[in-house]
Every structure is written in C-alpha cells, then in structure tokens.
Design a protein around this motif. Structure first.
Motif, PDB file in Angstrom:
ATOM      1  N   TRP A   1      -1.397  -2.868   2.720  1.00 48.69           N
ATOM      2  CA  TRP A   1      -0.466  -2.533   1.637  1.00 48.69           C
ATOM      3  C   TRP A   1      -1.182  -1.836   0.487  1.00 48.69           C
ATOM      4  CZ3 TRP A   1       4.418  -2.071   2.494  1.00 48.69           C
ATOM      5  CH2 TRP A   1       4.978  -2.776   3.558  1.00 48.69           C
TER       6      TRP A   1
ATOM      7  N   LEU B   1      -0.820   2.145   0.273  1.00 45.69           N
ATOM      8  CA  LEU B   1       0.379   2.896  -0.106  1.00 45.69           C
ATOM      9  C   LEU B   1      -0.062   4.146  -0.859  1.00 45.69           C
ATOM     10  CD1 LEU B   1       2.777   0.061  -1.304  1.00 45.69           C
ATOM     11  CD2 LEU B   1       3.089   1.547   0.678  1.00 45.69           C
TER      12      LEU B   1
ATOM     13  N   SER C   1      -0.456   4.220  -4.550  1.00 40.86           N
ATOM     14  CA  SER C   1      -1.041   2.997  -5.116  1.00 40.86           C
ATOM     15  C   SER C   1      -2.539   2.926  -4.887  1.00 40.86           C
ATOM     16  CB  SER C   1      -0.381   1.751  -4.501  1.00 40.86           C
ATOM     17  OG  SER C   1       0.972   1.658  -4.893  1.00 40.86           O
ATOM     18  N   ARG C   2      -3.150   4.011  -4.384  1.00 39.73           N
ATOM     19  CA  ARG C   2      -4.568   3.948  -4.013  1.00 39.73           C
ATOM     20  C   ARG C   2      -5.501   4.298  -5.165  1.00 39.73           C
ATOM     21  NH1 ARG C   2      -5.336   8.261  -0.402  1.00 39.73           N
ATOM     22  NH2 ARG C   2      -3.446   9.150  -1.323  1.00 39.73           N
TER      23      ARG C   2
ATOM     24  N   THR D   1      -0.700  10.685 -10.260  1.00 40.83           N
ATOM     25  CA  THR D   1       0.443   9.792 -10.467  1.00 40.83           C
ATOM     26  C   THR D   1       0.575   9.436 -11.944  1.00 40.83           C
ATOM     27  OG1 THR D   1       0.124   8.929  -8.243  1.00 40.83           O
ATOM     28  CG2 THR D   1       1.533   7.654  -9.701  1.00 40.83           C
TER      29      THR D   1
ATOM     30  N   SER E   1       4.711  -5.677  -1.825  1.00 47.45           N
ATOM     31  CA  SER E   1       3.759  -4.806  -2.505  1.00 47.45           C
ATOM     32  C   SER E   1       4.526  -3.868  -3.437  1.00 47.45           C
ATOM     33  CB  SER E   1       2.956  -3.995  -1.480  1.00 47.45           C
ATOM     34  OG  SER E   1       1.843  -3.377  -2.100  1.00 47.45           O
ATOM     35  N   SER E   2       3.769  -3.112  -4.245  1.00 47.01           N
ATOM     36  CA  SER E   2       4.427  -2.207  -5.189  1.00 47.01           C
ATOM     37  C   SER E   2       3.801  -0.825  -5.136  1.00 47.01           C
ATOM     38  CB  SER E   2       4.318  -2.744  -6.614  1.00 47.01           C
ATOM     39  OG  SER E   2       2.987  -2.663  -7.075  1.00 47.01           O
ATOM     40  N   GLN E   3       4.582   0.150  -5.600  1.00 49.24           N
ATOM     41  CA  GLN E   3       4.054   1.498  -5.703  1.00 49.24           C
ATOM     42  C   GLN E   3       4.716   2.220  -6.878  1.00 49.24           C
ATOM     43  OE1 GLN E   3       2.761   4.727  -2.690  1.00 49.24           O
ATOM     44  NE2 GLN E   3       4.984   4.820  -2.629  1.00 49.24           N
TER      45      GLN E   3
ATOM     46  N   TRP F   1       6.389   5.183  -8.738  1.00 47.95           N
ATOM     47  CA  TRP F   1       7.235   6.268  -8.203  1.00 47.95           C
ATOM     48  C   TRP F   1       7.747   7.057  -9.413  1.00 47.95           C
ATOM     49  CZ3 TRP F   1       7.035   7.944  -3.515  1.00 47.95           C
ATOM     50  CH2 TRP F   1       8.060   8.704  -2.954  1.00 47.95           C
TER      51      TRP F   1
ATOM     52  N   ILE G   1       7.302   4.000  -0.302  1.00 49.34           N
ATOM     53  CA  ILE G   1       7.135   2.604   0.112  1.00 49.34           C
ATOM     54  C   ILE G   1       8.225   2.246   1.114  1.00 49.34           C
ATOM     55  CG2 ILE G   1       8.495   1.610  -1.791  1.00 49.34           C
ATOM     56  CD1 ILE G   1       6.472  -0.716  -1.860  1.00 49.34           C
TER      57      ILE G   1
END
Ligand SMILES: [Zn+2]
Length: 331
Positions: free
Chosen positions: A3, A6, A9-10, A139, A247-249, A251, A305
């Motif tokens: 997770w 993502l 999220s990296r 991001t 998990s989160s991302q 956006w 995600i």
C-alpha cells in the motif's frame, strides 16, 4: 502490492516544515543556482521526455531560467529539501495576461524559449512514471498551486491576501487573519458481499463502460466509518456493516485526500440513486476479468487508489485492451 506503493503516496522528500518561517528564505533560494523549480500551470505539471518511450520525467529547472519568463509577480512555494541538500521550489505559472508585458514570451508556451522540450502533463496520468522524490514534489506542487489559485481573497472580509511562510499560509492584508491550505477528506471503498463479490458503480458523468469503487466526501461532523456506510447507502442502497481502513493517497484535483476502505455488505439489492450513480453491480473475479478483457468494463487509471483497491480484491493486475483515464474520484 504494497500500500505504500500507491503512485501519489510514494513521496520521498523532506517537506522542510521547520524552515518555512526563515526570514527571506524564498528570496535566497530563488537566487541559489543549486535550487530547482517545479512548474504548475492550469493544474498541469511541467515534464520533459523520459528515457523510456511514452514516459515523462518531472521538469526541474534552475530558478535563473524561470525568473525571466514568469516576471516579478510570481508566487514561489517551498516544496522541500532532498537528501542531497537540493531545495525544491514550486511555482504556479501565471496566466498569459499576467505576463503579457514581458516582451518576446509567447502566450501559449511561455517556456518554449528556455526549455524547448517542456510539456504540460496531467499528474493523474503520469503519476506512475515519476520517481518517489519527483512524485512527492509534483503532488505537493499541484495541490498547493490549486489552493493558492482558488483563495486569492480573505473568506472573512473579502480583502486581498498575501503569501507567507514560504507559500504555506495566506494572510489577509486588512484584518491580518491567517489562512492555511485545505485538504478535503474523501472515503473510497471496496465493498464486498458474503460471496466475496465486489460492488462497482458507474457515475452519471462517466463515459459508457467505466466502473469504479464508490466514493464520496466526508461531511462536517462525520466519522470516516459512517461516511463509508452513508455514501454506499445513498448511492446504491446497499447497507454496509464492518468497515476497515486500508490506506490513503493525496488526490489534488483539486484538493482531495482519498481514504481507502474495505467494507462488508449486509445486503445485496442494488438501487442506484440515478443522480450521482446510474449503474452499479456485483462482480465475481471471473466476471470482472472477462468484462475488462472484453473492454465491456473500463477501470480507473493505475494512478488511482480505486484501481489499487480493485486489484487488491482481485488478487493481481487486471488488464484489458482499453486503459481508463484517471477521472475524478469522489465528486
Ligand atoms: Zn480579511
């Protein structure tokens, strides 16, 4: 998959929060030949062709190349500092009318002269191309630029605001109130039934055949778990029991934080609301695999995600002849 992989999220960059209040920091970094700039324009991020065909890399330019193009009114943002000490700045490139007084700069491609291979790319389509450092920079730059662009005035009194704390605060010039960047939490959920079928929906605004996990914004005063159950009940009439955070991302299109959940359905009868969601159905793994291979169902982009939640349930990658764009998750 992990997770933590993502796409958006990296991030592997020190956001350098403690340095944002250093007096004159941005002025010094704009004069620093070692510093680098990430450019955002109309929500798109500046890229250059990468070593692999059809892939791009983040364009990172020295400030000295950027300043002559954007002029003195540009608003700089501190994105972070890399392990090697390089400071990265973000810059929201003003619209053409804002730099029309700069001689010799074409309106449509303001960087054509100083960076001939530069192009403007949607982050939601290139997120998987970028390195962890670059995806963190891009991001954050896209998210911050969108917030600045939509908050030029004070919400209390309507006066103009000015940027402070290296781009992380806007202060009202009249009443002195401080305004911080916003992130809007949205839940997105892989809902399964007692037979482990997955619930996917088709939004009214999507082209035919596009299906994804249900999603929606968290309302004021609402816990995440209740938001998951409310959205599923409102959009397709299915009741959800157990809810588990995954998990989160980020956006940032323009300001969402997607919070991924798994949910266990208590009922299976689907009644779409007909407004936000116009179709919804349960898929077995076989049914979804067949539908994707036949291009009857097009899944969301690999940056999302939603795609990760679907493939986590499926147990591996789902591949079809048509690749879905990264359309809006949530609203
Ligand atoms: Zn004010």
């Amino acid at each position: 998959m992990e997770w933590s992989d993502l796409p958006l999220s990296r991030s592997a960059i020190d956001r350098a929060g403690v340095r944002r209040t250093e007096p004159g920091l941005l002025d010094r970094l704009v004069d620093d030949p070692q510093a680098r700039v990430v450019l955002v324009r109309r929500g798109l991020v500046a890229t250059v062709p990468g070593p692999v065909a059809d892939q791009v890399m983040l364009a990172v330019l020295p400030p000295a190349k950027v300043v002559p193009v954007v002029g003195p009114a540009a608003e700089w943002l501190l994105l972070g500092v890399a392990d090697d000490g390089t400071a990265y700045l973000g810059l929201h490139v003003p619209e053409p009318e804002a730099h029309a007084d700069l001689e010799g700069i074409p309106d449509e491609e303001p960087f054509a002269v100083v960076a001939p291979h530069l192009r403007w790319s949607p982050l939601r389509e290139i997120g998987t191309d970028l390195s962890p450092q670059d995806v963190g920079l891009a991001t954050t730059a896209v998210a911050l630029a969108a917030w600045h662009a939509s908050h030029p005035r004070c919400p209390r009194c309507g006066s103009a605001t000015v940027v402070e704390e290296s781009g992380w605060v806007r202060r009202c010039t009249q009443d002195g109130s401080l305004h911080y960047p916003r992130t809007d939490p949205a839940v997105i959920m892989a809902v399964t039934d007692v037979d482990d079928r997955l619930l996917l929906g088709h939004a009214a605004t999507w082209s035919p055949g596009r299906f994804s996990t249900l999603a929606g914004y968290v309302e004021p005063g609402e816990p995440l778990e209740q938001a998951v159950r409310r959205e599923v009940r409102e959009e397709v009439g299915v009741l959800v029991g157990d809810v588990e955070y995954v998990s989160s991302q980020p956006w940032p299109f323009p300001a969402s934080l997607m919070l991924g959940f798994r949910g266990r359905a208590l009922t299976t009868e689907v009644t779409v609301d007909g407004v936000e969601v116009t179709q919804a159905r349960w898929f077995t793994r076989r049914e979804l695999d067949d539908a994707v291979r036949a291009a009857e169902v097009v899944l969301p982009s690999r940056t999302s995600i939603a795609r990760a939640l679907i493939e986590d349930w499926f147990g591996g990658p789902l591949t079809g002849p048509v690749e879905g764009p990264g359309w809006s998750e949530g609203r």
